[in-house]
Design a protein around this motif. Structure first.
Motif, PDB file in Angstrom:
ATOM      1  N   ILE C  57       0.877  -1.171   0.000  1.00  0.00           N
ATOM      2  CA  ILE C  57       0.000   0.000   0.000  1.00  0.00           C
ATOM      3  C   ILE C  57       0.913   1.218   0.000  1.00  0.00           C
ATOM      4  O   ILE C  57       1.472   1.590   1.017  1.00  0.00           O
ATOM      5  CB  ILE C  57      -0.946  -0.031   1.213  1.00  0.00           C
ATOM      6  N   GLU C  61       1.458   8.344  -6.005  1.00  0.00           N
ATOM      7  CA  GLU C  61       0.367   8.237  -6.979  1.00  0.00           C
ATOM      8  C   GLU C  61       0.614   7.176  -8.042  1.00  0.00           C
ATOM      9  O   GLU C  61      -0.306   6.757  -8.731  1.00  0.00           O
ATOM     10  CB  GLU C  61       0.179   9.592  -7.671  1.00  0.00           C
ATOM     11  N   ASP C  62       1.868   6.793  -8.220  1.00  0.00           N
ATOM     12  CA  ASP C  62       2.169   5.788  -9.233  1.00  0.00           C
ATOM     13  C   ASP C  62       3.558   5.235  -8.955  1.00  0.00           C
ATOM     14  O   ASP C  62       4.229   5.626  -7.990  1.00  0.00           O
ATOM     15  CB  ASP C  62       2.065   6.382 -10.634  1.00  0.00           C
ATOM     16  N   LEU C  74       0.714  -7.285  -5.757  1.00  0.00           N
ATOM     17  CA  LEU C  74      -0.224  -6.205  -6.050  1.00  0.00           C
ATOM     18  C   LEU C  74       0.254  -4.934  -5.353  1.00  0.00           C
ATOM     19  O   LEU C  74       0.656  -4.973  -4.188  1.00  0.00           O
ATOM     20  CB  LEU C  74      -1.621  -6.573  -5.524  1.00  0.00           C
ATOM     21  N   ALA C  75       0.219  -3.824  -6.076  1.00  0.00           N
ATOM     22  CA  ALA C  75       0.578  -2.523  -5.508  1.00  0.00           C
ATOM     23  C   ALA C  75      -0.649  -1.620  -5.539  1.00  0.00           C
ATOM     24  O   ALA C  75      -1.239  -1.422  -6.600  1.00  0.00           O
ATOM     25  CB  ALA C  75       1.718  -1.891  -6.302  1.00  0.00           C
ATOM     26  N   ILE C  76      -1.035  -1.131  -4.368  1.00  0.00           N
ATOM     27  CA  ILE C  76      -2.139  -0.176  -4.258  1.00  0.00           C
ATOM     28  C   ILE C  76      -1.529   1.214  -4.097  1.00  0.00           C
ATOM     29  O   ILE C  76      -0.784   1.448  -3.143  1.00  0.00           O
ATOM     30  CB  ILE C  76      -3.013  -0.498  -3.013  1.00  0.00           C
ATOM     31  N   TYR C  77      -1.813   2.116  -5.033  1.00  0.00           N
ATOM     32  CA  TYR C  77      -1.289   3.479  -4.939  1.00  0.00           C
ATOM     33  C   TYR C  77      -2.349   4.381  -4.326  1.00  0.00           C
ATOM     34  O   TYR C  77      -3.458   4.481  -4.856  1.00  0.00           O
ATOM     35  CB  TYR C  77      -0.872   3.993  -6.314  1.00  0.00           C
ATOM     36  N   THR C  78      -1.997   5.008  -3.215  1.00  0.00           N
ATOM     37  CA  THR C  78      -2.988   5.833  -2.528  1.00  0.00           C
ATOM     38  C   THR C  78      -2.849   7.309  -2.871  1.00  0.00           C
ATOM     39  O   THR C  78      -3.822   8.060  -2.748  1.00  0.00           O
ATOM     40  CB  THR C  78      -2.868   5.695  -1.001  1.00  0.00           C
ATOM     41  N   GLY C  79      -1.656   7.754  -3.200  1.00  0.00           N
ATOM     42  CA  GLY C  79      -1.447   9.173  -3.440  1.00  0.00           C
ATOM     43  C   GLY C  79      -1.683  10.036  -2.210  1.00  0.00           C
ATOM     44  O   GLY C  79      -1.855  11.247  -2.301  1.00  0.00           O
ATOM     45  N   MET C  80      -1.665   9.403  -1.043  1.00  0.00           N
ATOM     46  CA  MET C  80      -2.031  10.108   0.191  1.00  0.00           C
ATOM     47  C   MET C  80      -0.869  10.278   1.163  1.00  0.00           C
ATOM     48  O   MET C  80      -1.082  10.607   2.326  1.00  0.00           O
ATOM     49  CB  MET C  80      -3.111   9.328   0.924  1.00  0.00           C
ATOM     50  N   GLY C  81       0.337  10.007   0.709  1.00  0.00           N
ATOM     51  CA  GLY C  81       1.474  10.165   1.603  1.00  0.00           C
ATOM     52  C   GLY C  81       1.323   9.284   2.824  1.00  0.00           C
ATOM     53  O   GLY C  81       0.887   8.129   2.747  1.00  0.00           O
ATOM     54  N   GLN C  82       1.661   9.852   3.968  1.00  0.00           N
ATOM     55  CA  GLN C  82       1.662   9.054   5.196  1.00  0.00           C
ATOM     56  C   GLN C  82       0.253   8.730   5.695  1.00  0.00           C
ATOM     57  O   GLN C  82       0.088   7.896   6.599  1.00  0.00           O
ATOM     58  CB  GLN C  82       2.467   9.762   6.279  1.00  0.00           C
ATOM     59  N   ALA C  83      -0.762   9.359   5.126  1.00  0.00           N
ATOM     60  CA  ALA C  83      -2.118   8.960   5.487  1.00  0.00           C
ATOM     61  C   ALA C  83      -2.386   7.534   5.028  1.00  0.00           C
ATOM     62  O   ALA C  83      -3.319   6.884   5.499  1.00  0.00           O
ATOM     63  CB  ALA C  83      -3.147   9.917   4.891  1.00  0.00           C
ATOM     64  N   ASN C  85      -0.705   5.203   5.911  1.00  0.00           N
ATOM     65  CA  ASN C  85      -0.441   4.373   7.083  1.00  0.00           C
ATOM     66  C   ASN C  85      -1.738   3.955   7.764  1.00  0.00           C
ATOM     67  O   ASN C  85      -1.819   2.870   8.351  1.00  0.00           O
ATOM     68  CB  ASN C  85       0.462   5.122   8.074  1.00  0.00           C
ATOM     69  N   VAL C  87      -4.502   3.293   6.178  1.00  0.00           N
ATOM     70  CA  VAL C  87      -5.053   2.211   5.362  1.00  0.00           C
ATOM     71  C   VAL C  87      -4.364   0.892   5.707  1.00  0.00           C
ATOM     72  O   VAL C  87      -5.004  -0.151   5.873  1.00  0.00           O
ATOM     73  CB  VAL C  87      -4.897   2.525   3.855  1.00  0.00           C
TER      74      VAL C  87
END
Lengths: 160, 160, 160, 160
Positions: C57, C61-62, C74-83, C85, C87
């Motif tokens: 996780i 963003e990519d 599998l790679a989940i891109y959150t684009g949310m930085g440390q947020a 964590n 997830v």
């Protein structure tokens, strides 16, 4: 009330956004935006010049990553990129969308998903799969009408 | 590839989504969805029945808050509500949107904002302020066409 | 089960993390990490070499913004930085924290805030304001013990 | 400056938090909190009574899901649960942590991860794996000292 729009825009859109910001401030509203340039900067400027308060909800982690526009009284740094659009959509009771960016459209959709009032001004035209216009967004023809609609009685249809 | 669509839908939309899920799995893709019911469940079911892998990115904090559909191999709980739509939009190279919900529209917009390929199938019709259709989303007439477009060469126009 | 730890680490910590990943995979668990280097890469490698599944996780963003380690299925891109964590802390029933980074500590705290089981291995020592150790985290002395504690009966004290 | 602390607390902690809020307002700072009760409410109250501004960054989607405390001038609704802790940690240049909750600890860790100044007051005691105290957080013995440290020259050690 939140004002949503692209970070770059032409002078016509900027004038619309500045008038929306001014009218919201005159009505006593805090003007929330994404805190960047273009429509966001113009709406913030309009609010501040009318003696109101502009607050920005920025995508980056700090002022270096996301330079805030100069008319903000408060900058909230989310570090969440475009997921900050959800925060903007939630933190206001109504959203006025100006212009036709994808980020703007995401804020329109997220605001309606959460049952917030949405007013479109010089923005996207939307049709549902069957071809009908969504009944739960308003379309304004002027800055004055957009602000009036955004501040109208909040008894709207729930999101569909 | 992500498949986006409302949590409740009629049988026609569910059949479309299941076929999309099946075709993506046959092409060797992991099928990412929001993990809930309706279109999301149908696409997951199609993927799993074809021997593929379905992964859900859920809005709630746990299975009680966001019951995952039963065909997921993996459930990611974000606890972020609709901000999870940004995660779904980012985690796939392409997004197929089915049906006309606001959450679906937010995923379309966020995916384009980030330059991901977007294919609309029985979904929203979008027009920019000037009236023109956005040149950077594809519109498919069938599940087969949607999958073919989603897997086509990724050299698309950048987001505007 | 999630494994949390810094993106850079010495060989001793990497060996611990790899053993934890291997033992989790042998027990049939998917190994969730933040998807980057150091402890995260070592745990993913251990899982994959044991025939298991590693999922990352990512904060960016990519793949360009957040290069995933090479053992992820599998790679989940959150684009949310440390947020992101949050997830990671939510998406697993238990979290094994290895090493002493601030990001790792945030995942420990977020996992406990949500009532997830937490095991500390060569990680932070925590004392509440009155000086007592928190009763709702486990401390392991070896990789084997950490995995055993993480997979033990989930009837833990609720978060305080 | 952000003030972090549990949503429920005893009178001693509330008095500390209220004094911190008051002193920050007297120094001209906006006081950011998580917007709920306990330490957050006390700090907001202190700020407001001193003529300052309190802003809350709430976990829920609206006032019904996350009732804001009554001393906020502005409430930002994130709908992101504890991931909002990352927003709080980022939006201030310094964080004063009061009391010993897990949410508070997550904010301490996230703030340090992002290089923000952190001051602990009647809060957690932290030791790194080797046993040493982290050199990059400050520990205060009084509300006055906490505020002085938070407002001191920001040249701190970078996060480790």
């Amino acid at each position: 009330v939140a004002v949503s729009g692209p970070g770059r825009c032409d002078e016509g859109l900027a004038a619309l956004a500045e008038e929306v910001g001014r009218r919201l401030a005159e009505a006593g509203c805090v003007v929330l935006t994404g805190g960047r340039g273009g429509v966001m900067a113009a709406a913030s400027r309009g609010a501040r010049r009318a003696g109101g308060t502009a607050v920005g909800i920025l995508p980056g982690e700090d002022a270096r990553a996301s330079p805030p526009n100069e008319d903000l009284e408060l900058a909230i740094y989310t570090g969440m990129g475009q997921a900050r659009n959800a925060v903007l959509a939630l933190s206001a009771g109504a959203l006025i969308a100006i212009g036709g960016g994808w980020g703007t459209l995401s804020e329109v959709a997220l605001a309606r998903k959460h049952g917030r009032r949405v007013v479109l001004l010089a923005s996207w035209t939307l049709r549902r799969p069957g071809g009908e216009a969504p009944s739960d967004v308003e379309v304004a023809q002027s800055a004055a009408e957009a602000v009036a609609l955004a501040l109208a009685d909040p008894a709207m249809a729930p999101p569909r």
